[in-house]
Design an enzyme around this catalytic site. Sequence first.
Site, mmCIF file in Angstrom:
data_model
loop_
_atom_site.group_PDB
_atom_site.id
_atom_site.type_symbol
_atom_site.label_atom_id
_atom_site.label_comp_id
_atom_site.label_asym_id
_atom_site.label_seq_id
_atom_site.Cartn_x
_atom_site.Cartn_y
_atom_site.Cartn_z
ATOM 1 N N TYR A 226 0.821 -1.213 0.000
ATOM 2 C CA TYR A 226 0.000 0.000 0.000
ATOM 3 C C TYR A 226 0.857 1.265 0.000
ATOM 4 O O TYR A 226 0.377 2.336 0.373
ATOM 5 C CB TYR A 226 -0.896 0.051 1.239
ATOM 6 C CG TYR A 226 -2.099 -0.862 1.239
ATOM 7 C CD1 TYR A 226 -1.994 -2.213 0.962
ATOM 8 C CD2 TYR A 226 -3.357 -0.362 1.558
ATOM 9 C CE1 TYR A 226 -3.101 -3.045 1.011
ATOM 10 C CE2 TYR A 226 -4.472 -1.190 1.605
ATOM 11 C CZ TYR A 226 -4.333 -2.525 1.331
ATOM 12 O OH TYR A 226 -5.433 -3.342 1.382
ATOM 13 N N LYS B 199 5.941 -14.670 2.188
ATOM 14 C CA LYS B 199 5.770 -15.201 0.830
ATOM 15 C C LYS B 199 7.136 -15.156 0.163
ATOM 16 O O LYS B 199 7.283 -14.734 -0.972
ATOM 17 C CB LYS B 199 4.728 -14.358 0.071
ATOM 18 C CG LYS B 199 4.255 -14.950 -1.238
ATOM 19 C CD LYS B 199 3.564 -16.295 -1.115
ATOM 20 C CE LYS B 199 3.367 -16.925 -2.479
ATOM 21 N NZ LYS B 199 2.907 -18.331 -2.403
ATOM 22 N N ASP C 242 -0.202 -18.300 1.804
ATOM 23 C CA ASP C 242 -1.288 -19.106 1.214
ATOM 24 C C ASP C 242 -1.698 -20.241 2.148
ATOM 25 O O ASP C 242 -2.877 -20.433 2.457
ATOM 26 C CB ASP C 242 -0.928 -19.603 -0.204
ATOM 27 C CG ASP C 242 0.491 -20.125 -0.343
ATOM 28 O OD1 ASP C 242 1.265 -20.098 0.636
ATOM 29 O OD2 ASP C 242 0.845 -20.584 -1.458
ATOM 30 N N ASP D 188 -4.737 -7.291 5.367
ATOM 31 C CA ASP D 188 -6.084 -6.899 4.928
ATOM 32 C C ASP D 188 -6.912 -8.145 4.626
ATOM 33 O O ASP D 188 -8.046 -8.294 5.101
ATOM 34 C CB ASP D 188 -5.973 -6.013 3.678
ATOM 35 C CG ASP D 188 -7.343 -5.628 3.142
ATOM 36 O OD1 ASP D 188 -8.197 -5.202 3.949
ATOM 37 O OD2 ASP D 188 -7.568 -5.758 1.926
ATOM 38 N N ASP E 65 -10.285 -10.110 6.977
ATOM 39 C CA ASP E 65 -11.676 -10.382 6.547
ATOM 40 C C ASP E 65 -11.951 -11.877 6.684
ATOM 41 O O ASP E 65 -13.054 -12.285 7.082
ATOM 42 C CB ASP E 65 -11.927 -9.930 5.102
ATOM 43 C CG ASP E 65 -12.540 -8.519 5.017
ATOM 44 O OD1 ASP E 65 -12.163 -7.649 5.825
ATOM 45 O OD2 ASP E 65 -13.394 -8.284 4.129
HETATM 46 C C1 IPM Z 1 -9.499 -2.099 5.545
HETATM 47 C C2 IPM Z 1 -9.976 -1.650 4.187
HETATM 48 C C3 IPM Z 1 -8.953 -0.712 3.554
HETATM 49 C C4 IPM Z 1 -7.643 -1.458 3.423
HETATM 50 C C5 IPM Z 1 -9.371 -0.160 2.182
HETATM 51 C C6 IPM Z 1 -10.712 0.509 2.263
HETATM 52 C C7 IPM Z 1 -8.345 0.739 1.613
HETATM 53 O O1 IPM Z 1 -10.231 -2.743 3.377
HETATM 54 O O2 IPM Z 1 -9.298 -1.241 6.426
HETATM 55 O O3 IPM Z 1 -9.343 -3.309 5.740
HETATM 56 O O4 IPM Z 1 -7.436 -2.193 2.453
HETATM 57 O O5 IPM Z 1 -6.816 -1.297 4.321
HETATM 58 MN MN MN Z 2 -10.072 -4.646 4.383
#
Ligand code: IPM
Ligand code: MN
Length: 357
Positions: A140, A191, A224, A248, A252
């Site tokens: 990023y 990785k 992975d 990130d 999730d």
């Molecule tokens: C998060 C979000 C952000 C990220 C996006 C919105 C840029 O997905 O905070 O997890 O990828 O960090």
């Molecule tokens: Mn995210």
Amino acid sequence: MREYQLAVVVGDGIGAEIIGEGARTLHALAARRGDLRFTMREFDWGTERYLRTGEMLPADGLATLMGSGFDAILFGPVGDPRVPDHITLWRLLLPIRQELDQYVNLRPVRLLPGVRSPLAGVQPADIDIVCVRENTEGEYAGTGGRVHRGMPDEVAIQSAVFTRAGTERIIRYAFEYARREGRAKVTSATKSNSLQYSMVMWDEIFAAVAAEYPDIAHEQQLIDSLAARFVTRPASLDVVVCSNLFGDILTDLGAAISGSLGLAPSANLNPDRRYPSLFQAIHGSAPDIAGRGIANPIATIWSTSLLLRHLGEREAADQIMHAIETVLAAGATLTPDLGGTATTVALGDAIRAALPE
Ligand code: IPM
Ligand code: MN
Ligand code: NAD
């Protein structure tokens, strides 16, 4: 009376619905306790403002966050189908993380009692992971560009930037966190089989830092198969340190195995405390359910608990967590993502009702 100044950014989509619940819960806790007070200054930064003025945040927005004596920032999700996401995120959230040097993105992954994991046979004790995500560089970093736009020979370059200092500080934070919080092991997401520069350096730094913490076990695993391990053996994980993009995606996944994206909180920390830290749900603006009053406010309310902990208000932080856990364990007031029919406000009200008298 301890007073805290909070910057509050409502954001887009479900932002207004869930940030309202977070703010109300902080005020309710303050009123019950009598020894805390929160002053909140709300900013209208986000897509509506951009469509109106051409700016996601005003030119002095970052300076305002840095120089106004804010103790912390409560932040809603941003992103709206009317504006390309990279414009929104690179004019708002990502510059804040970088410029305020919030280099740690701390993301607890816990299965709370009363919540059903989609993983068969998994109990709350089996999922208690803390992801320490690098938050200012890596994939990023935002370096790159496009040339010959729209032409057949168009080139897009997006470079990941891993600095020794940036890598070392996030890995060191993970070990310090493990030591401070009584955790036994740090797992590094790597990785280095394919990323022969960035991730090989990452591994070298991880090994060197780990050697300074003989009291904390350490291991590394390729991202992975580590992702698969989140599903197959989550109980074997403790603290996980990862790069920006890996973190990130892993978180999730962590939210999904913990029952819902609507539960998972995060703390974007500037550990040096030179600038305010930012607290937000890990989920997005959920345009598919925005405006319907059914978004789960727990990720945001849990984030306010992380905010309190960062301010040193440990007891207050625990009181919010206890209220969340009480309501989830009772199972009577749940939003649709958790299998219930309650509204955002009803779940927020139930949590506030469960705060200590
Ligand atoms: C998060 C979000 C952000 C990220 C996006 C919105 C840029 O997905 O905070 O997890 O990828 O960090
Ligand atoms: Mn995210
Ligand atoms: P999302 O997290 O917004 O939604 C994914 C799914 O989870 C959707 O079905 C949504 O309804 C559900 N969901 C999310 N939060 C929920 C909640 N609190 N309660 C119940 N259900 C919830 O991810 P997406 O759809 O990939 O992204 C939507 C927008 O959000 C995009 O513009 C994206 O860039 C942005 N985004 C912003 C942030 C942020 O600002 N922190 C984080 C992630 C995504």
